[in-house]
Design a protein around this motif. Structure first.
Motif, mmCIF file in Angstrom:
data_model
loop_
_atom_site.group_PDB
_atom_site.id
_atom_site.type_symbol
_atom_site.label_atom_id
_atom_site.label_comp_id
_atom_site.label_asym_id
_atom_site.label_seq_id
_atom_site.Cartn_x
_atom_site.Cartn_y
_atom_site.Cartn_z
ATOM 1 N N TYR A 116 0.840 -1.200 0.000
ATOM 2 C CA TYR A 116 0.000 0.000 0.000
ATOM 3 C C TYR A 116 0.876 1.253 0.000
ATOM 4 C CZ TYR A 116 -3.278 3.560 1.613
ATOM 5 O OH TYR A 116 -4.017 4.708 1.743
ATOM 6 N N TRP A 175 -5.872 0.728 -4.477
ATOM 7 C CA TRP A 175 -5.795 2.127 -4.042
ATOM 8 C C TRP A 175 -5.904 3.096 -5.222
ATOM 9 C CZ3 TRP A 175 -2.146 -1.630 -2.834
ATOM 10 C CH2 TRP A 175 -1.126 -1.798 -3.797
ATOM 11 N N THR A 224 -11.317 6.533 -6.067
ATOM 12 C CA THR A 224 -11.758 6.989 -4.748
ATOM 13 C C THR A 224 -12.440 8.352 -4.850
ATOM 14 O OG1 THR A 224 -9.772 8.198 -4.025
ATOM 15 C CG2 THR A 224 -9.765 5.813 -3.740
#
Length: 846
Positions: A308, A471, A476
């Protein structure tokens, strides 16, 4: 004469105390007496108490005052206004030309500039400590490391000052540290209690791990939601350190961990193999040597995640440096029993001190190599980017300027080059308008961060994840984007501030505000707080405005001038000021008779009830999710929210509120009286927003009646090796992945959205069938929903049959069930609006 004698004796005691400390942490070394040790300054031995953050700052200020080889800089402030500091240590000569050294380091990281002579450049070392507040040994180690570097007479300390610039951040998370320090100190026994059951070792909810808003800051280096990390990343990009450390603690029964992490399965896909196969291996030899010398047990090449990019030990890997995570078995207090006997606080501190010294020696020995790698990293990034089939990423949401600019700002904060788009484009399923979209070329030094922002990854070397398995930041933000092999770049974006909207001047029959923009909810809440009566138009329409005919979507706010307590002038002033502060376009119309669609006095237009929101927090509740909700309402809406501890719910009169938020958690501790009150309040018109496991609880208690998706027959083999249990069972979890959802744009929970499809984030294994009421499953997954991240084939089939959001009618009230995470880590701007719609329009959803 007694006081001077007492002071003299106390001075001798502290001096002897300090010498004992120095021998424990730095055996056989001598120190400059002009530099006070931490124990001399604090008046107690390091490890006797958990040092408050203000005292750590004071100690670093003292080092700055006493030495020309130290310089303290405040780089920002926390939510609770504690200063974020960096102490820089180097030789007097290098301190005198610090800016020259910094600019040369930046020159290394820019392939467009000539390569400087690295043999004459000092190593740039960044020692970072204490991102988790209740992992306290590292901040104590930071003070000892700074003291050793300034005061030690050893040859290594002298070489480091002469040939390195060392930046020390003693605590990434000051707010969380002080929360934990207060707990440990106020619950300390005399003598300290080693029993793990003792109160000292078991913090009350939410604990000290997180920051003020209960966020894990070790996940925030990518999202940049909080001021602590925003300041840190801004500082990081002024130096591009060769090495960055990230000190942590783990379970008391463990030993000590240093990198490398688990090969391939725990590695980030954009980081060059050289980082993992060469550099990590070089440095690991130093860590083992330093820990071998004191007989500490340790391990590496297992478990800890480096994939991450938002970790403090991974972000540097994507910027041409080496990020290093260290994990020390925690005493979680001053002393605690473990399987190997008592673990003392000072012991945990010493191991981190050893790794700090080992890191600096390794960085010094590999100085030229690391400088050359920094240049090589960014050169290869540009080369790889130029060969990428996607020469450019084009993005932008023409209906939501604020959310688009928030994403632009994220890219700029990570030093990604962004350009204006000067032509209308159609790419894939999206169209991008001139002036309302932007371009990111792949051929740039930050190409690997560009991949991090836009790339969708669904294939992995491992199926077990320590954290999120995806991610893609464009998702997002709910940001439409497409790839283009050739497009003309407009001007580079250097100023991301939007232009003000022109406010209508003529007298109005009503004012209209489109709900599509990210900050429309902030505008609405502030209007209600100012005493403005606001209504919502529940169908699309076209109105004649000061800008001519304008098409408005369902969910548009309407402010009728004839139903206001405020005077016409006061109403105008409120609207004009809020339009500017929230950057919302206010339209004025002279008539309620619309050009198309329903008129402004239709029965499909109604008053918006001002939210009165209460949220359950405390024991059993996910502090992460509660913090995400609290932070969203505070930072993006400016709406205060009542937070009540779960064990205090018996004292709450829910009829003082209209909305109850239940974050994910275990609510079985609610007594029957609370449950009955909750049922009665909901049936009489209350709105519950239930997140994931909270929805399951309401289902189990019969408040709602939704149906789980039927699990298929197990395909597990009858037997497997015991050693495979973690990998096999872990692969069944939904550890954090992104899916495409399909929305009913006529439902109030989707107001503000203009496209039927929306990326959503899921990190749980709760699979619920769509509602039996065909109108009350406004968001479902698409036929092939996986956009990024890992999920097992069997779980993917369950998701395809599941609902993302269900509205469950309960008498005159309702429960709005979220099975995804619309506010995850303060960065899911694309789905925040769903949650805010549940708050503002909940009473219209069934």
């Amino acid at each position: 004469m007694k006081k001077p004698l007492l002071s003299f004796l106390l001075g001798i005691f502290l001096c002897l105390n300090s010498q004992a400390q120095e021998n424990y942490f730095f055996p056989g070394e001598t120190f400059d007496p002009a530099i006070p040790s931490p124990s001399e300054f604090l008046g107690y031995k390091i490890g006797e108490w958990h040092t408050r953050y203000d005292l750590i700052v004071k100690y670093f200020e003292t080092l700055d005052e006493l030495s020309d080889r130290a310089e303290l800089k405040v780089i920002g402030y926390t939510h609770e206004l504690r200063p974020k500091i960096i102490l820089t240590i180097a030789s007097e000569e290098n301190m005198g030309k610090l800016e020259e050294i910094r600019l040369k380091q930046l020159q290394l990281a820019d392939p467009r500039q000539s390569m400087p002579d690295v043999s004459s450049m000092p190593a740039i070392i960044h020692q970072g400590y204490g991102v988790h507040g209740n992992e306290p040994s590292s901040a104590e180690a930071a003070m000892l490391t700074a003291y050793w570097l300034l005061a030690s007479q050893s040859e290594l300390a002298q070489e480091l000052k002469a040939n390195a610039i060392v930046h020390i951040d003693p605590t990434v998370n000051p707010d969380g540290r002080d929360r934990h320090s207060h707990w440990a100190n106020t619950n300390k026994g005399f003598p300290p209690v080693a029993d793990p059951l003792d109160r000292e070792h078991n913090e009350v909810w939410p604990g000290g791990r997180t920051n003020h808003y209960w966020f894990d800051l070790n996940r925030d280096w990518l999202p940049l939601a909080h001021p602590e990390t925003q300041a840190k990343i801004a500082w990081y990009h002024t130096w591009y350190p060769n090495v960055t450390t990230d000190f942590h603690e783990m379970g008391t029964n463990s030993t000590y961990f240093f990198e490398p992490t688990k090969p391939y399965g725990s590695e980030n896909p954009v980081v060059p193999r050289k980082n993992y196969d060469d550099i990590n291996v070089r440095f690991a030899k130093y860590f083992s040597k330093y820990l071998d010398e004191i007989g500490s047990l340790y391990w590496s090449k297992e478990v800890f995640d480096n994939s991450y990019p938002g970790y403090g030990s991974t972000y540097p890997d994507i910027h041409g440096g080496l990020g290093l995570v260290f994990e020390q078995a925690s005493s979680r207090g001053h002393v605690q029993d473990s399987q190997r006997g008592e673990i003392k606080f000072e012991f945990t501190i010493r191991n981190h001190v050893r790794s700090s010294l080992a890191t600096m020696e390794a960085a010094l020995d590999n100085k030229n190599f690391m400088h050359e790698y920094l240049r090589e990293f960014f050169e290869t990034a540009v080369n790889e980017g130029s060969k990428d089939a996607a020469k450019n990423y084009v993005f932008g949401d023409e209906f939501d300027e604020s959310r688009s600019r928030l994403f632009v700002q994220l890219l700029l904060d990570h030093k990604i080059k962004v350009y204006e788009n000067e032509s209308d484009l159609n790419l894939g399923d999206y169209s991008f308008k001139k002036g309302k979209s932007w371009i990111v070329p792949t051929s740039q030094p930050q190409y690997r961060m560009v991949r991090t922002m836009f790339e969708e990854v669904t294939e992995f070397a491992d199926s077990v994840f320590y954290d999120a398995s995806t991610w893609t930041m464009a998702h997002t933000y709910g940001m439409p984007f497409g790839k283009s092999a050739g497009v003309k770049l407009g001007a580079e974006v250097t100023d991301n501030s939007p232009a003000d909207f022109e406010f209508p001047t003529d007298k109005a029959y009503a004012y209209l505000i489109d709900w599509s923009d990210y900050y429309a909810p902030k505008m609405l809440y502030n209007l209600q707080e100012a005493g403005v009566h606001v209504e919502i138009v529940n169908r699309p329409f076209t109105s004649q405005t000061q800008k001519g005919p304008v098409d408005f979507a369902a969910g548009t706010l309407m402010i009728p001038t004839g139903f206001q307590k405020l005077s016409e002038d006061n109403l105008k002033d409120v609207l004009k000021n809020l339009s500017k502060s929230t950057h919302q376009q206010v339209y004025a119309t002279q008539t309620g008779l619309n050009l198309k669609g329903i008129d402004l006095g239709s029965n499909l237009v109604g008053a918006v009830t001002e939210p009165k929101v209460i949220m359950v927090v405390g024991d059993g509740v996910s502090s992460y999710e509660a913090g995400e909700i609290w932070y969203l309402l505070d930072s993006q809406v400016g709406m205060p929210i009542t937070k009540v501890n779960s064990d205090q719910m018996g004292r709450v009169n829910l009829f003082d509120y209209n909305t109850l938020i239940l974050p994910a958690g275990n609510y079985n501790s609610f007594p029957e009286s609370v449950l009955n009150h909750l049922k009665d309040w909901t049936q009489r018109g209350g709105t519950i927003i239930a997140m994931k496991s909270a929805s399951l609880y309401l289902n189990q208690k019969g408040i709602i009646k939704e149906t789980p998706v039927e699990q298929g027959e197990s395909t597990d083999p009858e037997e497997l090796p015991f050693a495979d249990r973690s990998a096999f069972e872990g692969a069944k979890e939904v550890g954090g992945s992104i899916y495409m959802a399909r929305m009913d744009l006529t439902h109030p929970i989707t107001y503000g959205y203009r496209r039927e499809q929306l990326p959503v984030y899921r990190n749980n294994s709760i699979f619920m069938q769509p509602s039996q009421n065909k109108y009350l499953t406004p968001i479902r997954y698409t036929e092939n929903p996986l956009l990024g991240g890992y999920i097992s084939d069997s779980n993917l089939e369950l998701i395809k049959k599941s609902a993302s959001i269900i509205i469950s009618p309960v008498g005159r009230g309702r429960v709005i069930n979220f099975y995804d995470s619309p506010n995850f880590r303060g960065t899911w701007f694309g789905t925040n609006k769903l949650f805010l719609n549940a708050i503002f329009f909940g009473n219209q959803m069934d």
